[in-house]
Every structure is written in C-alpha cells, then in structure tokens.
Design a protein around this motif. Structure first.
Motif, PDB file in Angstrom:
ATOM      1  N   PRO A 107      13.371  35.684  11.708  1.00  9.27           N
ATOM      2  CA  PRO A 107      14.194  36.886  11.531  1.00  9.27           C
ATOM      3  C   PRO A 107      15.072  36.744  10.288  1.00  9.27           C
ATOM      4  O   PRO A 107      15.617  35.682  10.014  1.00  9.27           O
ATOM      5  CB  PRO A 107      15.052  36.944  12.795  1.00  9.27           C
ATOM      6  CG  PRO A 107      14.549  35.892  13.722  1.00  9.27           C
ATOM      7  CD  PRO A 107      13.633  35.014  12.965  1.00  9.27           C
ATOM      8  N   PHE A 108      15.176  37.825   9.569  1.00 12.49           N
ATOM      9  CA  PHE A 108      15.994  37.832   8.361  1.00 12.49           C
ATOM     10  C   PHE A 108      17.444  38.062   8.759  1.00 12.49           C
ATOM     11  O   PHE A 108      17.789  39.059   9.389  1.00 12.49           O
ATOM     12  CB  PHE A 108      15.515  38.938   7.416  1.00 12.49           C
ATOM     13  CG  PHE A 108      16.319  39.011   6.158  1.00 12.49           C
ATOM     14  CD1 PHE A 108      16.182  38.053   5.174  1.00 12.49           C
ATOM     15  CD2 PHE A 108      17.225  40.048   5.958  1.00 12.49           C
ATOM     16  CE1 PHE A 108      16.924  38.132   4.012  1.00 12.49           C
ATOM     17  CE2 PHE A 108      17.980  40.115   4.797  1.00 12.49           C
ATOM     18  CZ  PHE A 108      17.821  39.158   3.818  1.00 12.49           C
ATOM     19  N   GLU A 109      18.273  37.084   8.403  1.00 18.59           N
ATOM     20  CA  GLU A 109      19.687  37.236   8.738  1.00 18.59           C
ATOM     21  C   GLU A 109      20.489  37.646   7.518  1.00 18.59           C
ATOM     22  O   GLU A 109      21.548  38.231   7.650  1.00 18.59           O
ATOM     23  CB  GLU A 109      20.211  35.940   9.346  1.00 18.59           C
ATOM     24  CG  GLU A 109      19.521  35.659  10.665  1.00 18.59           C
ATOM     25  CD  GLU A 109      20.047  34.443  11.347  1.00 18.59           C
ATOM     26  OE1 GLU A 109      21.062  33.881  10.898  1.00 18.59           O
ATOM     27  OE2 GLU A 109      19.433  34.043  12.340  1.00 18.59           O
ATOM     28  N   GLY A 110      20.042  37.336   6.365  1.00 22.31           N
ATOM     29  CA  GLY A 110      20.676  37.781   5.146  1.00 22.31           C
ATOM     30  C   GLY A 110      22.095  37.271   4.939  1.00 22.31           C
ATOM     31  O   GLY A 110      22.924  37.972   4.362  1.00 22.31           O
ATOM     32  N   GLU A 111      22.382  36.088   5.429  1.00 21.30           N
ATOM     33  CA  GLU A 111      23.729  35.523   5.323  1.00 21.30           C
ATOM     34  C   GLU A 111      24.143  35.360   3.869  1.00 21.30           C
ATOM     35  O   GLU A 111      25.260  35.722   3.493  1.00 21.30           O
ATOM     36  CB  GLU A 111      23.782  34.187   6.063  1.00 21.30           C
ATOM     37  CG  GLU A 111      25.153  33.565   6.139  1.00 21.30           C
ATOM     38  CD  GLU A 111      26.179  34.446   6.857  1.00 21.30           C
ATOM     39  OE1 GLU A 111      27.345  34.406   6.470  1.00 21.30           O
ATOM     40  OE2 GLU A 111      25.798  35.204   7.784  1.00 21.30           O
ATOM     41  N   ALA A 112      23.268  34.866   3.054  1.00 21.23           N
ATOM     42  CA  ALA A 112      23.612  34.651   1.649  1.00 21.23           C
ATOM     43  C   ALA A 112      23.864  35.990   0.966  1.00 21.23           C
ATOM     44  O   ALA A 112      24.797  36.121   0.164  1.00 21.23           O
ATOM     45  CB  ALA A 112      22.504  33.880   0.949  1.00 21.23           C
ATOM     46  N   LEU A 113      23.037  36.995   1.294  1.00 17.73           N
ATOM     47  CA  LEU A 113      23.210  38.310   0.702  1.00 17.73           C
ATOM     48  C   LEU A 113      24.540  38.926   1.166  1.00 17.73           C
ATOM     49  O   LEU A 113      25.273  39.542   0.376  1.00 17.73           O
ATOM     50  CB  LEU A 113      22.036  39.226   1.091  1.00 17.73           C
ATOM     51  CG  LEU A 113      22.085  40.646   0.563  1.00 17.73           C
ATOM     52  CD1 LEU A 113      22.097  40.659  -0.971  1.00 17.73           C
ATOM     53  CD2 LEU A 113      20.909  41.442   1.084  1.00 17.73           C
ATOM     54  N   ARG A 114      24.896  38.740   2.447  1.00 14.10           N
ATOM     55  CA  ARG A 114      26.166  39.264   2.967  1.00 14.10           C
ATOM     56  C   ARG A 114      27.348  38.638   2.222  1.00 14.10           C
ATOM     57  O   ARG A 114      28.285  39.329   1.820  1.00 14.10           O
ATOM     58  CB  ARG A 114      26.282  38.990   4.471  1.00 14.10           C
ATOM     59  CG  ARG A 114      27.488  39.678   5.124  1.00 14.10           C
ATOM     60  CD  ARG A 114      27.629  39.353   6.584  1.00 14.10           C
ATOM     61  NE  ARG A 114      27.694  37.942   6.873  1.00 14.10           N
ATOM     62  CZ  ARG A 114      28.759  37.147   6.648  1.00 14.10           C
ATOM     63  NH1 ARG A 114      29.842  37.647   6.115  1.00 14.10           N
ATOM     64  NH2 ARG A 114      28.744  35.883   6.953  1.00 14.10           N
ATOM     65  N   GLU A 116      27.378  37.368  -0.813  1.00 19.06           N
ATOM     66  CA  GLU A 116      27.404  37.896  -2.186  1.00 19.06           C
ATOM     67  C   GLU A 116      27.999  39.302  -2.199  1.00 19.06           C
ATOM     68  O   GLU A 116      28.784  39.650  -3.058  1.00 19.06           O
ATOM     69  CB  GLU A 116      25.993  37.929  -2.778  1.00 19.06           C
ATOM     70  CG  GLU A 116      25.477  36.598  -3.260  1.00 19.06           C
ATOM     71  CD  GLU A 116      26.301  36.046  -4.416  1.00 19.06           C
ATOM     72  OE1 GLU A 116      26.698  36.804  -5.330  1.00 19.06           O
ATOM     73  OE2 GLU A 116      26.553  34.823  -4.407  1.00 19.06           O
ATOM     74  N   PHE A 117      27.580  40.136  -1.229  1.00 19.24           N
ATOM     75  CA  PHE A 117      28.067  41.501  -1.158  1.00 19.24           C
ATOM     76  C   PHE A 117      29.586  41.519  -0.924  1.00 19.24           C
ATOM     77  O   PHE A 117      30.316  42.278  -1.570  1.00 19.24           O
ATOM     78  CB  PHE A 117      27.337  42.248  -0.032  1.00 19.24           C
ATOM     79  CG  PHE A 117      27.808  43.657   0.145  1.00 19.24           C
ATOM     80  CD1 PHE A 117      27.486  44.635  -0.794  1.00 19.24           C
ATOM     81  CD2 PHE A 117      28.626  44.030   1.222  1.00 19.24           C
ATOM     82  CE1 PHE A 117      27.932  45.931  -0.642  1.00 19.24           C
ATOM     83  CE2 PHE A 117      29.070  45.323   1.361  1.00 19.24           C
ATOM     84  CZ  PHE A 117      28.716  46.283   0.440  1.00 19.24           C
ATOM     85  N   GLU A 118      30.069  40.663  -0.026  1.00 20.99           N
ATOM     86  CA  GLU A 118      31.512  40.609   0.246  1.00 20.99           C
ATOM     87  C   GLU A 118      32.284  40.133  -0.987  1.00 20.99           C
ATOM     88  O   GLU A 118      33.339  40.661  -1.318  1.00 20.99           O
ATOM     89  CB  GLU A 118      31.798  39.686   1.427  1.00 20.99           C
ATOM     90  CG  GLU A 118      31.370  40.280   2.749  1.00 20.99           C
ATOM     91  CD  GLU A 118      31.498  39.309   3.908  1.00 20.99           C
ATOM     92  OE1 GLU A 118      31.825  38.113   3.707  1.00 20.99           O
ATOM     93  OE2 GLU A 118      31.220  39.738   5.043  1.00 20.99           O
ATOM     94  N   GLY A 119      31.736  39.128  -1.657  1.00 22.55           N
ATOM     95  CA  GLY A 119      32.403  38.625  -2.866  1.00 22.55           C
ATOM     96  C   GLY A 119      32.470  39.698  -3.934  1.00 22.55           C
ATOM     97  O   GLY A 119      33.493  39.877  -4.608  1.00 22.55           O
ATOM     98  N   LEU A 120      31.399  40.434  -4.117  1.00 21.70           N
ATOM     99  CA  LEU A 120      31.347  41.503  -5.109  1.00 21.70           C
ATOM    100  C   LEU A 120      32.324  42.610  -4.718  1.00 21.70           C
ATOM    101  O   LEU A 120      33.038  43.146  -5.576  1.00 21.70           O
ATOM    102  CB  LEU A 120      29.921  42.033  -5.234  1.00 21.70           C
ATOM    103  CG  LEU A 120      29.684  43.127  -6.267  1.00 21.70           C
ATOM    104  CD1 LEU A 120      29.995  42.644  -7.671  1.00 21.70           C
ATOM    105  CD2 LEU A 120      28.245  43.607  -6.208  1.00 21.70           C
ATOM    106  N   SER A 121      32.313  42.938  -3.455  1.00 24.89           N
ATOM    107  CA  SER A 121      33.223  43.981  -2.974  1.00 24.89           C
ATOM    108  C   SER A 121      34.678  43.584  -3.227  1.00 24.89           C
ATOM    109  O   SER A 121      35.506  44.405  -3.614  1.00 24.89           O
ATOM    110  CB  SER A 121      33.030  44.239  -1.486  1.00 24.89           C
ATOM    111  OG  SER A 121      31.747  44.773  -1.266  1.00 24.89           O
TER     112      SER A 121
END
Length: 130
Positions: A107-114, A116-121
């Motif tokens: 299953p794709f959890e996307g922790e690394a993407l989350r 990155e998104f929070e840091g960018l935000s």
C-alpha cells in the motif's frame, strides 16, 4: 556398319554375276561369308545394346523411385525434429509463464511526499524571507 556391310554384300553379289575368274570368284565368296558374319554380329550387338538400354531405363526408374523415397524420408525426419523442438520450446515457455508471480502490492502511504508537502506549505505560508 550394318548399312556398309549390306552395301558391300550387294557389290560383291553384283561382281559375282559378271566374273568368270575362279580366283576372284573365290575371293568374293570369302568376302560374302565375312559380310554375312558381320551382319550377324551387328544384329547380335544391336540386340545387346537394346537390352542394355532396357536395363539402364529400369535402373534409372529404380533410382528415381529411391530418390523420391529418400527425399520423403529426409523431409519426414526434418519435420519430426522440428515438431520435437517446437514441443520442447513450448514446454519451456509454458513453464516460464507458470513460474511468473505477480509483484507484491505494498500500500502506498506517501509519507515522504506528505513531509515534502508540509515543508513546502510552511515555507509558502511563512511568506518571503529577506
């Protein structure tokens, strides 16, 4: 040769009709006997050649038949070899397909993407830095 012997025989017979000399007649009689022998020999030889021709024709027919059988045998062996190879390859390929296993789906959890998104935000939300 046959024709020449017949021509010589006719010539000798014609000369015999006009000759009176016993010695010359005896020579022509000997020639006629030799020509008769030659004609018998050429007739026998002609029959012998015809028999040889018949034998050669029969041998040629047997050779052609044997060649046809040999060609058929070679093509049969080649086909059998090709089919055996095809069956071997098919079994190998089928075995390879059966041994394939689908990948395990994680299953794709996307922790690394989350993250990155929070840091960018956060950076965009903080506004420009000077």
């Amino acid at each position: 040769m046959d024709r020449e012997a017949r021509d010589l025989r006719a010539d000798a017979q014609g000369r015999l009709r006009t000759l009176r000399d016993a010695g010359l007649r005896a020579a022509l009689d000997a020639n006629l006997r030799a020509q008769d022998l030659t004609l018998r020999a050429t007739d026998l030889y002609r029959r012998h050649l015809l028999e040889q021709r018949s034998s050669l024709a029969a041998a040629l027919e047997r050779t052609r038949a044997a060649k046809g059988v040999a060609d058929n045998t070679a093509r049969t062996a080649t086909l059998a070899f090709d089919v055996a190879g095809m069956m071997r390859d098919g079994d190998r390929d089928f075995g390879a397909v059966l041994s394939l296993r689908p990948p395990v789906v994680v299953p794709f959890e996307g922790e690394a993407l989350r993250r990155e998104f929070e840091g960018l935000s956060r950076r965009l939300g903080e506004g420009p830095t000077s």
